[in-house]
Motif scaffolding. Structure first.
Motif, PDB file in Angstrom:
ATOM      1  N   UNK A  35       0.924  -1.193  -0.108  1.00 13.93           N
ATOM      2  CA  UNK A  35      -0.084   0.074   0.185  1.00 13.93           C
ATOM      3  C   UNK A  35       0.821   1.292   0.091  1.00 13.93           C
ATOM      4  N   UNK A  36       2.055   1.243  -0.891  1.00 17.50           N
ATOM      5  CA  UNK A  36       2.784   2.324  -0.850  1.00 17.50           C
ATOM      6  C   UNK A  36       2.755   3.353  -2.100  1.00 17.50           C
ATOM      7  N   UNK A  37       1.599   3.165  -2.873  1.00 21.52           N
ATOM      8  CA  UNK A  37       1.555   4.238  -3.961  1.00 21.52           C
ATOM      9  C   UNK A  37       1.712   5.423  -3.676  1.00 21.52           C
ATOM     10  N   UNK A  38       1.229   5.859  -2.588  1.00 20.80           N
ATOM     11  CA  UNK A  38       1.444   7.339  -2.125  1.00 20.80           C
ATOM     12  C   UNK A  38       2.592   7.757  -1.170  1.00 20.80           C
ATOM     13  N   UNK A  39       3.430   6.596  -1.184  1.00 24.54           N
ATOM     14  CA  UNK A  39       4.433   6.619   0.018  1.00 24.54           C
ATOM     15  C   UNK A  39       5.243   7.671  -0.181  1.00 24.54           C
ATOM     16  N   UNK A  40       5.712   8.518   0.942  1.00 22.80           N
ATOM     17  CA  UNK A  40       6.421   9.856   0.804  1.00 22.80           C
ATOM     18  C   UNK A  40       7.902   9.446   1.915  1.00 22.80           C
ATOM     19  N   UNK A  41       8.983   8.683   1.102  1.00 28.06           N
ATOM     20  CA  UNK A  41      10.247   8.482   1.930  1.00 28.06           C
ATOM     21  C   UNK A  41      10.648   9.494   2.537  1.00 28.06           C
ATOM     22  N   UNK A  42      10.764  10.800   1.962  1.00 26.53           N
ATOM     23  CA  UNK A  42      11.417  12.094   2.538  1.00 26.53           C
ATOM     24  C   UNK A  42      10.330  12.374   3.825  1.00 26.53           C
ATOM     25  N   UNK A  43       9.447  12.191   3.950  1.00 21.09           N
ATOM     26  CA  UNK A  43       8.582  12.408   5.221  1.00 21.09           C
ATOM     27  C   UNK A  43       8.381  11.305   6.033  1.00 21.09           C
ATOM     28  N   UNK A  44       9.278  10.229   5.825  1.00 18.30           N
ATOM     29  CA  UNK A  44       9.378   9.032   6.836  1.00 18.30           C
ATOM     30  C   UNK A  44      10.419   8.871   7.812  1.00 18.30           C
ATOM     31  N   UNK A  45      10.211   8.426   8.944  1.00 19.46           N
ATOM     32  CA  UNK A  45      11.550   8.476   9.791  1.00 19.46           C
ATOM     33  C   UNK A  45      11.567   7.059  10.629  1.00 19.46           C
ATOM     34  N   UNK A  46      12.670   6.780  11.141  1.00 22.88           N
ATOM     35  CA  UNK A  46      12.917   5.670  11.831  1.00 22.88           C
ATOM     36  C   UNK A  46      13.566   5.979  13.207  1.00 22.88           C
ATOM     37  N   UNK A  47      13.330   5.285  14.433  1.00 20.53           N
ATOM     38  CA  UNK A  47      14.016   5.316  15.326  1.00 20.53           C
ATOM     39  C   UNK A  47      15.086   4.333  15.893  1.00 20.53           C
ATOM     40  N   UNK A  48      16.135   4.506  16.089  1.00 19.77           N
ATOM     41  CA  UNK A  48      17.415   3.540  16.071  1.00 19.77           C
ATOM     42  C   UNK A  48      17.813   3.464  17.472  1.00 19.77           C
ATOM     43  N   UNK A  49      18.031   2.499  18.275  1.00 17.74           N
ATOM     44  CA  UNK A  49      18.919   2.227  19.227  1.00 17.74           C
ATOM     45  C   UNK A  49      19.973   2.617  19.025  1.00 17.74           C
ATOM     46  N   UNK A  50      20.748   3.580  19.685  1.00 14.21           N
ATOM     47  CA  UNK A  50      22.132   4.246  19.604  1.00 14.21           C
ATOM     48  C   UNK A  50      22.985   3.006  19.703  1.00 14.21           C
ATOM     49  N   UNK A  51      22.806   2.103  20.445  1.00 15.19           N
ATOM     50  CA  UNK A  51      24.089   1.005  20.905  1.00 15.19           C
ATOM     51  C   UNK A  51      23.979   0.050  19.806  1.00 15.19           C
ATOM     52  N   UNK A  52      22.837  -0.374  19.261  1.00 19.03           N
ATOM     53  CA  UNK A  52      22.779  -1.700  18.490  1.00 19.03           C
ATOM     54  C   UNK A  52      22.538  -1.124  16.996  1.00 19.03           C
TER      55      UNK A  52
END
Length: 342
Positions: A231-248
């Protein structure tokens, strides 16, 4: 106390043949085809206009249904055409391959406004139920089963038809929005976490994080790799974000946005839409979800967007509704999930 379920085939009671709408409808019935995408899009838009919905489907969103490898187009779709061959009614039934806790069949469809109030919708829904039951039975999974229909609350005639067909309300949803023209919280990252732009290299980690995060959400089932990107026909990658564990550098949270420009003229403003947001259970309560939402708000505003929008299950177990309210989101549209539990 453990409840023993009857065999799936017994509970679902799938018919040997589906009830195809009859000649009284004034339409000729068959299956949809990918070549119908443009006409089907126009039909769905006509239904949305008649139901006073503040959004419109795009041709790309309609087209991506046909990318589903689990969809048997000849058996899972229905098209009703008038004497001139114009598409006047449609239906689509989908059964997600990844379902494990509850197997679900989602029923979708509609009738052109000029052809409503002739009993066509009831016959289309009967076909959809029959095909849905067949698909549920075919899974062979000995778990609870559900036929589902989602209805916007402005579509009162559709809701009445769904109730008449034996469906009952089971869940309620709200669409919420927040203006970006005023004060927006400053970007931040919770301790031990990095907020980074979405990347294709981390998308599989995001999928696995989603399946973990939504394991305790009503109506959610694990998504396969194919389902995750369907369901990514309207996907906006530059408006999308991830949270990462700093350690791993593991993905512990994610926010994927959509850019639904076809909605903007109808709504009267531009918007960035949070399609999916989640935080893995062990990382909840640390401010990761608001950090992701704020990052998205700033990305939207940097591109001149006026509002941030999202949808929420009003009974979400993580308290998401309250979180969104505290960040300034207010409800503007509601919908209801109807179901037949099997």
């Amino acid at each position: 106390m453990t409840t023993t379920l009857a065999p799936l085939a017994e509970r679902v009671a799938a018919p040997a043949t589906v009830r195809v709408p009859d000649a009284s409808t004034g339409l000729t019935w068959g299956a949809l085809a990918r070549s119908d995408v443009a006409e089907l899009t126009a039909l769905v838009v006509a239904c949305q206009e008649a139901d006073a919905l503040p959004y419109r489907i795009s041709q790309a969103e309609v087209d991506e249904h046909f990318d589903d490898s689990n969809l048997d187009v000849e058996r899972d779709t229905l098209a009703g055409r008038d004497e001139a061959g114009a598409l006047r009614a449609w239906a689509l039934v989908q059964q997600p391959a990844g379902d494990t806790r509850v197997v679900r069949a989602f029923l979708d469809g509609g009738v052109h406004p000029e052809w409503r109030r002739r009993g066509i919708g009831a016959q289309v829904l009967a076909w959809s139920q029959d095909r849905g039951r067949q698909l549920l039975a075919a899974t062979g999974k000995q778990v609870p089963a559900r036929l589902s229909v989602y209805v916007d609350d402005t579509a009162t005639a559709t809701a009445a038809a769904v109730r008449a067909a034996g469906f009952t309300p089971i869940r309620y949803y709200a669409e919420m929005r927040r203006a970006l023209t005023g004060d927006v919280p400053e970007p931040f990252a919770p301790e031990g976490v990095r907020i980074v732009p979405w990347s294709a290299e981390l998308d599989e980690q995001a999928r696995l994080a989603h399946n973990e995060a939504f394991a305790d959400h009503w109506g959610s089932e694990p998504r396969t790799p194919e389902q995750w990107v369907q369901t990514r026909a309207m996907f906006a990658p530059t408006w999308s974000f991830l949270a990462l564990d700093q350690a791993s550098d593991e993905v512990v949270g994610y926010l994927l946005s959509g850019r639904y420009e076809q909605d903007w003229p109808v709504a009267g403003y531009s918007s960035g839409y949070t399609d999916v947001l989640g935080v893995r259970r062990a990382w909840r309560g640390r401010g990761i979800a608001p950090a992701l939402l704020v990052a998205a708000m700033h990305a939207y505003r940097a591109d001149g967007i006026e509002y941030a929008e999202l949808g929420v299950d009003t009974a979400n177990p993580t308290g998401a509704h309250g979180l969104y309210s505290r960040l300034g989101y207010v409800p503007y549209l509601s919908s209801t999930a109807f179901s037949i539990e099997l």
